[in-house]
Design a protein around this motif. Structure first.
Motif, PDB file in Angstrom:
ATOM      1  N   GLY A   1      85.814 -36.095  14.910  1.00  0.00           N
ATOM      2  CA  GLY A   1      86.746 -35.964  16.034  1.00  0.00           C
ATOM      3  C   GLY A   1      87.979 -36.844  15.866  1.00  0.00           C
ATOM      4  N   ILE A   2      87.774 -38.084  15.425  1.00  0.00           N
ATOM      5  CA  ILE A   2      88.915 -38.991  15.205  1.00  0.00           C
ATOM      6  C   ILE A   2      89.805 -38.472  14.086  1.00  0.00           C
ATOM      7  CG2 ILE A   2      89.546 -41.314  14.466  1.00  0.00           C
ATOM      8  CD1 ILE A   2      87.053 -42.331  15.882  1.00  0.00           C
ATOM      9  N   ALA A   3      89.192 -37.942  13.022  1.00  0.00           N
ATOM     10  CA  ALA A   3      89.983 -37.399  11.909  1.00  0.00           C
ATOM     11  C   ALA A   3      90.812 -36.200  12.356  1.00  0.00           C
ATOM     12  CB  ALA A   3      89.061 -37.007  10.765  1.00  0.00           C
ATOM     13  N   ILE A   4      90.212 -35.316  13.133  1.00  0.00           N
ATOM     14  CA  ILE A   4      90.954 -34.140  13.613  1.00  0.00           C
ATOM     15  C   ILE A   4      92.083 -34.559  14.546  1.00  0.00           C
ATOM     16  CG2 ILE A   4      90.743 -32.061  15.032  1.00  0.00           C
ATOM     17  CD1 ILE A   4      87.912 -31.716  13.918  1.00  0.00           C
ATOM     18  N   TRP A   5      91.810 -35.515  15.438  1.00  0.00           N
ATOM     19  CA  TRP A   5      92.847 -35.953  16.372  1.00  0.00           C
ATOM     20  C   TRP A   5      94.025 -36.580  15.625  1.00  0.00           C
ATOM     21  CZ3 TRP A   5      95.172 -40.556  17.887  1.00  0.00           C
ATOM     22  CH2 TRP A   5      95.902 -40.505  19.079  1.00  0.00           C
ATOM     23  N   ASN A   6      93.767 -37.398  14.631  1.00  0.00           N
ATOM     24  CA  ASN A   6      94.848 -38.005  13.856  1.00  0.00           C
ATOM     25  C   ASN A   6      95.575 -36.979  12.999  1.00  0.00           C
ATOM     26  OD1 ASN A   6      94.981 -41.136  14.064  1.00  0.00           O
ATOM     27  ND2 ASN A   6      92.792 -40.692  14.025  1.00  0.00           N
ATOM     28  N   GLN A   7      94.874 -35.952  12.533  1.00  0.00           N
ATOM     29  CA  GLN A   7      95.547 -34.885  11.792  1.00  0.00           C
ATOM     30  C   GLN A   7      96.519 -34.135  12.687  1.00  0.00           C
ATOM     31  OE1 GLN A   7      95.495 -34.131   8.564  1.00  0.00           O
ATOM     32  NE2 GLN A   7      96.934 -32.428   8.918  1.00  0.00           N
ATOM     33  N   ASN A   8      96.093 -33.871  13.918  1.00  0.00           N
ATOM     34  CA  ASN A   8      96.996 -33.208  14.868  1.00  0.00           C
ATOM     35  C   ASN A   8      98.213 -34.081  15.179  1.00  0.00           C
ATOM     36  OD1 ASN A   8      95.290 -30.975  14.990  1.00  0.00           O
ATOM     37  ND2 ASN A   8      94.166 -31.786  16.755  1.00  0.00           N
ATOM     38  N   GLN A   9      97.963 -35.386  15.339  1.00  0.00           N
ATOM     39  CA  GLN A   9      99.081 -36.295  15.587  1.00  0.00           C
ATOM     40  C   GLN A   9     100.024 -36.345  14.383  1.00  0.00           C
ATOM     41  OE1 GLN A   9      98.730 -36.492  19.003  1.00  0.00           O
ATOM     42  NE2 GLN A   9      99.570 -38.561  18.718  1.00  0.00           N
ATOM     43  N   TYR A  10      99.470 -36.323  13.209  1.00  0.00           N
ATOM     44  CA  TYR A  10     100.297 -36.339  12.000  1.00  0.00           C
ATOM     45  C   TYR A  10     101.169 -35.088  11.928  1.00  0.00           C
ATOM     46  CZ  TYR A  10     101.539 -35.853   7.087  1.00  0.00           C
ATOM     47  OH  TYR A  10     102.235 -35.661   5.922  1.00  0.00           O
ATOM     48  N   ASN A  11     100.569 -33.924  12.186  1.00  0.00           N
ATOM     49  CA  ASN A  11     101.349 -32.684  12.161  1.00  0.00           C
ATOM     50  C   ASN A  11     102.453 -32.702  13.213  1.00  0.00           C
ATOM     51  OD1 ASN A  11      99.685 -31.707  10.123  1.00  0.00           O
ATOM     52  ND2 ASN A  11      98.307 -30.668  11.561  1.00  0.00           N
ATOM     53  N   ARG A  12     102.143 -33.245  14.364  1.00  0.00           N
ATOM     54  CA  ARG A  12     103.128 -33.301  15.455  1.00  0.00           C
ATOM     55  C   ARG A  12     104.319 -34.168  15.087  1.00  0.00           C
ATOM     56  NH1 ARG A  12     101.703 -36.130  21.246  1.00  0.00           N
ATOM     57  NH2 ARG A  12     103.730 -35.768  22.290  1.00  0.00           N
ATOM     58  N   TYR A  13     104.054 -35.387  14.623  1.00  0.00           N
ATOM     59  CA  TYR A  13     105.157 -36.292  14.294  1.00  0.00           C
ATOM     60  C   TYR A  13     105.832 -35.904  12.976  1.00  0.00           C
ATOM     61  CZ  TYR A  13     103.789 -39.331  18.118  1.00  0.00           C
ATOM     62  OH  TYR A  13     103.530 -39.835  19.367  1.00  0.00           O
ATOM     63  N   ARG A  14     105.076 -35.283  12.086  1.00  0.00           N
ATOM     64  CA  ARG A  14     105.689 -34.799  10.854  1.00  0.00           C
ATOM     65  C   ARG A  14     106.724 -33.716  11.144  1.00  0.00           C
ATOM     66  NH1 ARG A  14     107.155 -35.936   5.710  1.00  0.00           N
ATOM     67  NH2 ARG A  14     107.272 -34.015   4.469  1.00  0.00           N
ATOM     68  N   LYS A  15     106.391 -32.800  12.030  1.00  0.00           N
ATOM     69  CA  LYS A  15     107.312 -31.739  12.418  1.00  0.00           C
ATOM     70  C   LYS A  15     108.560 -32.317  13.075  1.00  0.00           C
ATOM     71  CE  LYS A  15     107.495 -27.485  15.179  1.00  0.00           C
ATOM     72  NZ  LYS A  15     106.716 -26.588  16.082  1.00  0.00           N
TER      73      LYS A  15
END
Length: 205
Positions: free
Chosen positions: A97-111
């Protein structure tokens, strides 16, 4: 007369001692002795061999490790350590769950970071102080935390397999009635200190 009295006293003492000795044998032992007397030596040997060959349920460490590798917690279920299943699932699930949440955050700020570099609008455009550098630092932090979460989850996954294999190896020892780990009181030989609780490993052979 004295000899007769001495002989009678000795006879009474002998009869009394024999009666006490006979009564001191428990009922269960008397029954076992009577049963053993009615059996031949071959039958007694077979009974002893049957007792010595007590069947101890064996658990395959290979199967336990394989099951745990296929699905975390399945090896613990195979070992009948059901109380460990929620712990394994909770630990692995939290890491995922923590890995998925940080992946989503990464995609958001990367965009948003890419859009900011290209001079385009993004979801953080109206927030003062949010520059391309800030977005880049946040995306790097999210990526780093995602990688940590994946590494820790992988470690928990491997520990679950190891736990299942070790439990399967130790299962015959735990089921062996001749090998026991029991609490005892440890007494000080000098008698200067009170007894302290401890554990004792006892092996019967």
């Amino acid at each position: 007369m004295r000899r007769l009295l001495f002989f009678c006293t000795l006879l009474m003492f002998h009869l009394t001692f024999a009666q006490v000795k006979q009564d001191s044998v428990p009922v269960s032992q008397k029954e076992e002795l009577s049963i053993m007397e009615n059996k031949s030596p071959e039958e007694i040997a077979q009974e002893i061999e049957k007792v010595n060959k007590r069947k101890i349920e064996t658990i395959s460490p290979t199967k336990a490790g394989l099951y745990s590798a296929i699905l975390p917690g399945l090896g613990q279920m195979y070992n009948r350590k059901y109380w460990k299943i929620p712990i394994v699932w909770g630990a692995v699930g939290t890491g995922v769950g923590i890995a998925i949440w940080n992946q989503n955050q990464y995609n958001r700020y990367r965009k948003a970071f890419v859009a900011s570099l290209n001079g385009q609008e993004h979801e953080f455009s109206n927030i003062p102080g949010v520059t391309s550098q800030v977005l880049g630092n946040i995306q790097d932090k999210s990526k780093r935390q995602r990688d940590y979460a994946i590494a820790i989850t992988g470690l928990i996954y491997v520990l679950g397999i190891i736990d299942a294999v070790v439990d399967a190896h130790l299962a015959p020892m735990k089921a062996d009635p001749d090998l026991a780990l029991s609490p005892v009181l440890i007494y000080d030989q000098s008698e200067t200190k009170p007894a302290t609780p401890g554990l004792a490993l006892r092996f019967k052979f």
